[in-house]
Enzyme design. Structure first.
Site: not given
Ligand SMILES: *Cc1c(COP(=O)(O)O)cnc(C)c1O
Length: 384
Positions: A182, A210, A239
């Protein structure tokens, strides 16, 4: 409670002295990559909304419609009355995306790791964690009561050494890593890790917070390694999918066990229907236009090329500055030029590794990417 306030005050003063106090900063997000702070508009390179889907009209409409039709909250744990049918629709979609038998949605990614790990391992077991893995993996491992050992970042040889030394004393072993790290943006060697796990009978958990939506046509970092066996594929809806919530994909047996025993599922209120509907709409958009998922990494590569940095492998690029003060100063200078690039300091990153963490999104103009790169060159020139 004077002793309590005195404790809090002293602790804050000590953090302030080390440039480690943090402050919330109310931020409104506008169209594209624009955010507003203190009445100022800035181009944000600090949002994880890699595809800008949180702002997409169809995703917003799906969330709004679900809230209007079904209410704002889930009202109970999923095991009581909080298991809205949208959650099982979402789980089927996630399992399909990841190529697993089943999936389980949690209230957030943090809650997923904090629930999954202690359900699968406990005292007498072993958890091996990449040194730079996310805080919620460490939290889950600590909650489990298993022996927790760190292996050097992206270093399978170190993992192998530890498996040889520690595995036989433990009943079960779990190896946990971020798929995309991250704060560094690099990718775990999931094929090699998977191999080691199979040789030493360890269970591999990859946290793809991610990766989903932005790697391998949206399928995430695991899909970059078609031969890797990753029985626990965890991730977030918060995200690239532009919503909120977490998930883990795995076999039917594992998912059934999690739904029976994971404490962050059993004892927490279910995800609101609006969050599930938004994530489903985001998955529809990604499926309809997989080429969109390649844009954030392409922007990151434009940036690394301009700065002659190693080529980006994800939408995240770190510019490491060292001290917390230098990272804060660099962030402030960029803010004065209209860019929001939040400084990342310990304990989020190791001591002496404070940085600017730059996150690229499909909403960034190429011009803005180049202007940011040039501003960072100027900043480095000014600093040396
Ligand atoms: C953001 C993040 C999480 C937590 O996910 P949330 O849904 O925000 O709770 C977990 N793991 C990694 C690697 C992350 O970056």
């Amino acid at each position: 409670m004077r002793s309590l306030d005195a404790f809090a005050g002293e602790k804050l003063a000590a953090l302030e002295a080390k440039s480690l106090r943090r402050r919330l900063s109310p931020t409104r997000r506008h169209d594209g990559a624009v955010v507003e702070r203190d009445g100022k508009r800035l181009i944000s390179f600090s949002c994880n909304d890699y595809l800008n889907l949180s702002q997409h009209p169809l995703v917003r409409a799906a969330a709004a419609e679900a809230a209007l039709n079904y209410g704002a909250g889930a009202a109970a744990s999923r095991l009581v009355t909080g298991d809205h049918p949208l959650l099982s629709d979402l789980e089927k979609r996630l399992a399909r995306l990841k190529g697993t038998e089943a999936a389980c949605v949690f209230g957030s990614g943090y809650l997923a790791n904090a629930g999954v790990i202690p359900t699968l391992v406990g005292p007498g077991d072993l958890v091996l964690i990449d040194a730079l893995a996310h805080a919620c993996i460490w939290a889950g491992a600590q909650l489990s009561g298993a022996k927790v050992v760190k292996f050097a970042h992206n270093d399978p040889a170190d993992l192998e050494r530890l498996l040889i030394a520690e595995r036989s004393a433990a009943r079960h072993a779990l190896v946990a890593t971020d798929g995309v790290f991250s704060m560094d943006g690099d990718i775990a060697p999931l094929d090699v890790l998977s191999d080691l796990c199979q040789r030493h009978d360890a269970w591999l958990l990859s946290d793809d917070a991610h990766g989903v939506g932005v790697l391998a046509g949206g399928r995430g970092s695991g899909a970059l390694f078609p031969n890797a066996e990753i029985p626990l594929q965890m991730g977030t809806l918060s995200k690239a999918l532009g919503s909120y919530g977490g998930y883990v994909c795995g076999s039917q047996a594992v998912i059934d066990l999690l739904k029976t025993r994971a404490r962050t599922l059993v004892y927490a209120t279910g995800l609101p229907p609006a969050s599930a509907a938004a994530a489903l709409a985001a998955l529809d958009l990604i499926e309809a236009d997989p080429a969109m998922t390649e844009i954030p990494v392409a922007k990151a590569r434009r940036f690394t090329q301009r700065l002659a940095l190693p080529e980006a492998s994800s939408p995240i690029v770190p510019v490491i500055l060292g001290s917390a003060e230098s990272a804060l100063a660099a962030s402030a200078r960029l803010e004065a030029q209209g860019f929001l690039v939040v400084a990342i300091r310990p304990p989020t990153v190791p001591e002496g590794m404070a940085r600017l963490r730059i996150a690229f999104s499909a909403a960034h103009d190429d011009d803005d990417v180049i202007r940011l790169a040039d501003a960072i060159v100027a900043l480095r020139g000014g600093a040396s």
